[in-house]
Each structure stands twice: as structure tokens, then as C-alpha cells.
Motif scaffolding. Structure first.
Motif, PDB file in Angstrom:
ATOM      1  N   VAL A   1       3.362   9.409  11.482  1.00 18.27           N
ATOM      2  CA  VAL A   1       2.695   9.981  10.174  1.00 18.27           C
ATOM      3  C   VAL A   1       3.256  11.320   9.897  1.00 18.27           C
ATOM      4  N   THR A   2       3.671  11.652   8.670  1.00 22.30           N
ATOM      5  CA  THR A   2       4.348  12.943   8.084  1.00 22.30           C
ATOM      6  C   THR A   2       3.933  13.258   6.735  1.00 22.30           C
ATOM      7  N   SER A   3       4.204  14.575   6.805  1.00 22.95           N
ATOM      8  CA  SER A   3       3.882  14.920   5.078  1.00 22.95           C
ATOM      9  C   SER A   3       5.416  14.890   4.272  1.00 22.95           C
ATOM     10  N   ASN A   4       6.452  15.032   5.361  1.00 25.21           N
ATOM     11  CA  ASN A   4       7.949  15.126   4.632  1.00 25.21           C
ATOM     12  C   ASN A   4       8.931  14.052   5.290  1.00 25.21           C
ATOM     13  N   LEU A   5       8.765  12.917   4.581  1.00 22.97           N
ATOM     14  CA  LEU A   5       9.377  11.360   5.227  1.00 22.97           C
ATOM     15  C   LEU A   5      11.018  11.992   5.431  1.00 22.97           C
ATOM     16  N   SER A   6      11.914  12.429   4.604  1.00 26.95           N
ATOM     17  CA  SER A   6      12.988  12.828   4.713  1.00 26.95           C
ATOM     18  C   SER A   6      13.188  13.464   5.767  1.00 26.95           C
ATOM     19  N   GLN A   7      12.749  14.637   5.758  1.00 33.43           N
ATOM     20  CA  GLN A   7      12.902  15.661   6.778  1.00 33.43           C
ATOM     21  C   GLN A   7      12.616  15.000   8.401  1.00 33.43           C
ATOM     22  N   ARG A   8      11.495  14.327   8.395  1.00 33.78           N
ATOM     23  CA  ARG A   8      11.066  13.565   9.524  1.00 33.78           C
ATOM     24  C   ARG A   8      12.095  12.699  10.259  1.00 33.78           C
ATOM     25  N   ILE A   9      12.418  11.659   9.339  1.00 33.29           N
ATOM     26  CA  ILE A   9      13.600  10.756   9.687  1.00 33.29           C
ATOM     27  C   ILE A   9      14.794  11.421  10.148  1.00 33.29           C
ATOM     28  N   PHE A  10      15.334  12.734   9.521  1.00 27.87           N
ATOM     29  CA  PHE A  10      16.270  13.384   9.862  1.00 27.87           C
ATOM     30  C   PHE A  10      16.149  14.063  11.220  1.00 27.87           C
ATOM     31  N   GLN A  11      15.024  14.536  11.454  1.00 29.72           N
ATOM     32  CA  GLN A  11      14.492  15.034  12.553  1.00 29.72           C
ATOM     33  C   GLN A  11      14.646  13.835  13.851  1.00 29.72           C
ATOM     34  N   HIS A  12      14.394  12.734  13.486  1.00 31.86           N
ATOM     35  CA  HIS A  12      14.380  11.518  14.625  1.00 31.86           C
ATOM     36  C   HIS A  12      15.759  11.377  14.959  1.00 31.86           C
ATOM     37  N   ASN A  13      16.818  11.377  14.065  1.00 30.49           N
ATOM     38  CA  ASN A  13      18.106  10.958  13.955  1.00 30.49           C
ATOM     39  C   ASN A  13      18.766  11.778  14.797  1.00 30.49           C
ATOM     40  N   VAL A  14      18.689  13.285  14.672  1.00 29.12           N
ATOM     41  CA  VAL A  14      19.397  14.317  15.409  1.00 29.12           C
ATOM     42  C   VAL A  14      18.500  14.651  16.724  1.00 29.12           C
ATOM     43  N   GLY A  15      17.574  14.010  16.963  1.00 31.05           N
ATOM     44  CA  GLY A  15      16.690  14.515  18.232  1.00 31.05           C
ATOM     45  C   GLY A  15      16.152  15.709  18.431  1.00 31.05           C
ATOM     46  N   PHE A  16      15.617  15.995  17.035  1.00 32.00           N
ATOM     47  CA  PHE A  16      15.061  17.538  17.212  1.00 32.00           C
ATOM     48  C   PHE A  16      13.900  17.794  17.917  1.00 32.00           C
ATOM     49  N   TYR A  17      13.067  16.706  18.455  1.00 32.15           N
ATOM     50  CA  TYR A  17      12.090  16.842  19.481  1.00 32.15           C
ATOM     51  C   TYR A  17      12.663  16.167  20.714  1.00 32.15           C
ATOM     52  N   PRO A  18      13.135  16.883  21.798  1.00 30.28           N
ATOM     53  CA  PRO A  18      13.579  16.248  23.088  1.00 30.28           C
ATOM     54  C   PRO A  18      12.481  15.407  23.604  1.00 30.28           C
ATOM     55  N   ASP A  19      11.288  15.368  23.579  1.00 22.85           N
ATOM     56  CA  ASP A  19      10.168  14.689  23.883  1.00 22.85           C
ATOM     57  C   ASP A  19       9.872  13.479  23.480  1.00 22.85           C
ATOM     58  N   CYS A  20      10.336  13.186  22.034  1.00 23.07           N
ATOM     59  CA  CYS A  20       9.825  12.184  21.405  1.00 23.07           C
ATOM     60  C   CYS A  20      10.406  10.760  21.810  1.00 23.07           C
ATOM     61  N   TYR A  21       9.632   9.807  21.479  1.00 23.72           N
ATOM     62  CA  TYR A  21       9.948   8.454  21.888  1.00 23.72           C
ATOM     63  C   TYR A  21      11.234   7.920  21.485  1.00 23.72           C
ATOM     64  N   THR A  22      11.719   8.284  20.211  1.00 27.94           N
ATOM     65  CA  THR A  22      13.113   7.977  19.874  1.00 27.94           C
ATOM     66  C   THR A  22      14.130   8.628  20.604  1.00 27.94           C
ATOM     67  N   ILE A  23      13.875   9.560  21.096  1.00 29.20           N
ATOM     68  CA  ILE A  23      15.190  10.522  21.360  1.00 29.20           C
ATOM     69  C   ILE A  23      16.286   9.633  22.114  1.00 29.20           C
ATOM     70  N   ASN A  24      15.899   8.561  23.156  1.00 27.52           N
ATOM     71  CA  ASN A  24      16.889   7.693  23.869  1.00 27.52           C
ATOM     72  C   ASN A  24      17.127   6.600  23.359  1.00 27.52           C
TER      73      ASN A  24
END
Length: 95
Positions: free
Chosen positions: A20-43
Motif C-alpha cells: 500500500v502506498t500514497s505514491n504508486l509511481s514512486q513506490r514502484i521505482f523504489q522497488h525496481n532500484v532496491g531502495f529498501y534493502p530489507d524489502c521482500y522484492t530486493i532479491n
């Protein structure tokens, strides 16, 4: 009220991530670049946005996100494919 989004990503290992997010495009970008190293999607990159829904109330969005996270893979796929008529039957337990 601020717009919120519940989204489902398909990861490179074919798993689904719901968020869930308030800024979808920014959050998708963050997932793609690995902005949060502990996020499920990082690897599990690259990721693909396969579903999103808009909400005007963040509390309803969070409630929906929590509900989707408990769903089976088959039920998530039905939602992604807009097969809404299948959702009730996929919620039933088989004994």
C-alpha cells in the motif's frame, strides 16, 4: 483526502508482493532500484505491476491490503485477471 493505492507486484520468481502506498509511481521505482534493502522484492527483481486499486481513505486501503495478503495465490490471480466472479469460491476451504 489523500489518494492511496493497494498494489500487487509479480516478482522475477513468480511470487506476488502486495503493498500500500500514497505514491504508486514512486513506490514502484523504489522497488525496481532496491531502495529498501530489507524489502521482500530486493532479491526478486525485476518486478512487474500487475494490479492496483485506488482509495480515498488510507484506512480502507490498509484493510484491503491486509485482506489480500491472506489470500491464496489462485485468488490473487483471479483478482489480477479481473475474474471477480471466481473470488467467492476461491475463499471457501476444501475439507
Amino acid at each position: 483526502m489523500q489518494q492511496s493505492f493497494v498494489y500487487i507486484l509479480k516478482c522475477s520468481d513468480n511470487s506476488y508482493y502486495t503493498g500500500v502506498t500514497s505514491n504508486l509511481s514512486q513506490r514502484i521505482f523504489q522497488h525496481n532500484v532496491g531502495f529498501y534493502p530489507d524489502c521482500y522484492t530486493i532479491n526478486r527483481r525485476p518486478i512487474e505491476l500487475v494490479y492496483y486499486a485506488e482509495f480515498t481513505d488510507i484506512s480502507i486501503a490498509i484493510e484491503f491490503e491486509k485482506k489480500i495478503k491472506k489470500w491464496s495465490r489462485r485468488k490473487k490471480k483471479a483478482l489480477i485477471n479481473e475474474e471477480y466472479d471466481k473470488l467467492p469460491n476461491l475463499a471457501k476451504k476444501k475439507f
